[in-house]
Design a protein around this motif. Structure first.
Motif, mmCIF file in Angstrom:
data_model
loop_
_atom_site.group_PDB
_atom_site.id
_atom_site.type_symbol
_atom_site.label_atom_id
_atom_site.label_comp_id
_atom_site.label_asym_id
_atom_site.label_seq_id
_atom_site.Cartn_x
_atom_site.Cartn_y
_atom_site.Cartn_z
ATOM 1 N N TRP A 34 -47.348 -22.763 94.903
ATOM 2 C CA TRP A 34 -46.080 -22.607 94.188
ATOM 3 C C TRP A 34 -46.291 -23.009 92.739
ATOM 4 O O TRP A 34 -46.744 -24.117 92.454
ATOM 5 C CB TRP A 34 -44.996 -23.493 94.785
ATOM 6 N N PHE A 35 -45.959 -22.102 91.826
ATOM 7 C CA PHE A 35 -45.947 -22.419 90.398
ATOM 8 C C PHE A 35 -44.601 -23.076 90.112
ATOM 9 O O PHE A 35 -43.578 -22.394 90.064
ATOM 10 C CB PHE A 35 -46.082 -21.145 89.560
ATOM 11 N N VAL A 36 -44.592 -24.390 89.954
ATOM 12 C CA VAL A 36 -43.355 -25.127 89.720
ATOM 13 C C VAL A 36 -43.096 -25.145 88.211
ATOM 14 O O VAL A 36 -43.772 -25.851 87.459
ATOM 15 C CB VAL A 36 -43.428 -26.562 90.273
ATOM 16 N N VAL A 59 -43.363 -16.076 85.305
ATOM 17 C CA VAL A 59 -44.137 -16.504 86.480
ATOM 18 C C VAL A 59 -43.856 -15.571 87.658
ATOM 19 O O VAL A 59 -44.776 -15.170 88.373
ATOM 20 C CB VAL A 59 -43.843 -17.978 86.846
ATOM 21 N N TYR A 60 -42.599 -15.191 87.822
ATOM 22 C CA TYR A 60 -42.243 -14.240 88.886
ATOM 23 C C TYR A 60 -43.026 -12.932 88.708
ATOM 24 O O TYR A 60 -43.644 -12.425 89.642
ATOM 25 C CB TYR A 60 -40.733 -13.968 88.883
ATOM 26 N N ARG A 61 -43.014 -12.402 87.509
ATOM 27 C CA ARG A 61 -43.720 -11.135 87.242
ATOM 28 C C ARG A 61 -45.222 -11.284 87.474
ATOM 29 O O ARG A 61 -45.871 -10.378 87.987
ATOM 30 C CB ARG A 61 -43.452 -10.669 85.807
ATOM 31 N N ALA A 62 -45.771 -12.414 87.063
ATOM 32 C CA ALA A 62 -47.221 -12.632 87.186
ATOM 33 C C ALA A 62 -47.673 -12.762 88.640
ATOM 34 O O ALA A 62 -48.787 -12.388 88.978
ATOM 35 C CB ALA A 62 -47.624 -13.882 86.406
ATOM 36 N N THR A 63 -46.800 -13.295 89.511
ATOM 37 C CA THR A 63 -47.207 -13.610 90.882
ATOM 38 C C THR A 63 -46.711 -12.624 91.926
ATOM 39 O O THR A 63 -47.128 -12.704 93.080
ATOM 40 C CB THR A 63 -46.710 -15.016 91.278
ATOM 41 N N LEU A 69 -49.110 -16.562 96.189
ATOM 42 C CA LEU A 69 -48.644 -17.233 94.971
ATOM 43 C C LEU A 69 -47.160 -16.957 94.778
ATOM 44 O O LEU A 69 -46.722 -15.822 94.899
ATOM 45 C CB LEU A 69 -49.415 -16.730 93.746
ATOM 46 N N GLU A 70 -46.392 -18.016 94.465
ATOM 47 C CA GLU A 70 -44.944 -17.861 94.306
ATOM 48 C C GLU A 70 -44.421 -18.698 93.144
ATOM 49 O O GLU A 70 -44.912 -19.798 92.917
ATOM 50 C CB GLU A 70 -44.202 -18.330 95.566
ATOM 51 N N GLU A 179 -50.621 -8.063 82.910
ATOM 52 C CA GLU A 179 -50.055 -6.900 82.216
ATOM 53 C C GLU A 179 -48.529 -6.942 82.150
ATOM 54 O O GLU A 179 -47.940 -6.732 81.093
ATOM 55 C CB GLU A 179 -50.527 -5.601 82.888
ATOM 56 N N ASN A 180 -47.876 -7.237 83.290
ATOM 57 C CA ASN A 180 -46.407 -7.219 83.279
ATOM 58 C C ASN A 180 -45.818 -8.397 82.496
ATOM 59 O O ASN A 180 -44.698 -8.315 82.010
ATOM 60 C CB ASN A 180 -45.829 -7.107 84.696
ATOM 61 N N VAL A 181 -46.569 -9.481 82.339
ATOM 62 C CA VAL A 181 -46.126 -10.590 81.486
ATOM 63 C C VAL A 181 -46.249 -10.171 80.018
ATOM 64 O O VAL A 181 -45.346 -10.403 79.220
ATOM 65 C CB VAL A 181 -46.935 -11.876 81.761
ATOM 66 N N TRP A 182 -47.362 -9.515 79.685
ATOM 67 C CA TRP A 182 -47.534 -9.015 78.315
ATOM 68 C C TRP A 182 -46.385 -8.075 77.945
ATOM 69 O O TRP A 182 -45.803 -8.178 76.864
ATOM 70 C CB TRP A 182 -48.877 -8.306 78.156
ATOM 71 N N GLU A 183 -46.057 -7.152 78.858
ATOM 72 C CA GLU A 183 -44.994 -6.183 78.576
ATOM 73 C C GLU A 183 -43.660 -6.882 78.344
ATOM 74 O O GLU A 183 -42.904 -6.521 77.441
ATOM 75 C CB GLU A 183 -44.888 -5.179 79.729
ATOM 76 N N TYR A 184 -43.371 -7.895 79.150
ATOM 77 C CA TYR A 184 -42.119 -8.654 79.015
ATOM 78 C C TYR A 184 -42.091 -9.399 77.673
ATOM 79 O O TYR A 184 -41.098 -9.340 76.942
ATOM 80 C CB TYR A 184 -41.997 -9.627 80.190
#
Length: 192
Positions: A34-36, A59-63, A69-70, A179-184
């Protein structure tokens, strides 16, 4: 179920975070990571720390494509400032059938003896320590403690601070981010 708790501001989350978490998910006895996402402390200057929900979204997009991973916003509703011992106590009450372990870099282990109730954490939770290139030495009591598990994860010397500064300086940091974090980040114009 054994859950590893990877605490951080994740401002932003980057491929280094993901590499370490995925390594632990695949090569240790942890079932989930879990990424807290640590909330912004009201006692600290805002600086370039994005809003809690924006960092959680990254974090949601990355995982989201990794089954082990959550993201976790568990600390968002806990009293501030957040102390790890309080979060662990809350999680133990909320999820009595799960076992919780901490994930930290070797640099954090060096100052672990300064944490609130660190001995209580150590008595009740495994701590998975990944290597970091850093100054100073680890307290000898932690080098041989049965609850401390040194993990042979890749050394990732990528920092969110470096990424934020690079974005501000108009550098291409795309390879350092999922990639989706970069886009965001690009769409929201963060850190510019």
């Amino acid at each position: 179920m054994k859950i590893g708790l990877y605490f951080g501001t994740f401002n932003p989350i980057h491929v280094g975070h993901l590499t370490i978490a995925n390594h632990l998910a695949e090569y240790s006895d942890l079932d989930k990571i879990w990424f807290v996402v640590t909330p912004h402390s009201p006692f600290k200057k805002k600086s370039s720390l994005l809003d809690d929900r924006q960092r959680y979204e990254m974090v949601y997009r990355a995982t989201k494509e990794y089954s082990k991973l959550e993201p976790s916003d568990i600390e968002f509703n806990l009293p501030q400032p957040n102390y790890t011992i309080n979060t662990l106590t809350y999680l133990k009450e909320k999820y009595p059938d799960s076992e919780f372990a901490l994930i930290m870099g070797e640099d954090n282990l060096k100052s672990f003896h300064k944490w609130k109730n660190y001995q209580l954490i150590l008595d009740n939770h495994d701590i998975y320590v990944y290597p970091r290139i850093s100054e100073g030495t680890v307290d000898t009591q932690f080098n041989t403690h049965s609850k401390i598990k040194k993990v042979d994860a890749p050394i990732m010397e990528l920092s969110s601070t470096f990424i934020r500064k690079s974005i501000k300086d108009d550098k291409n940091v795309r390879p350092m981010l999922p990639e989706n974090v970069w886009e965001y980040l690009d769409e929201m114009n963060f850190y510019r």
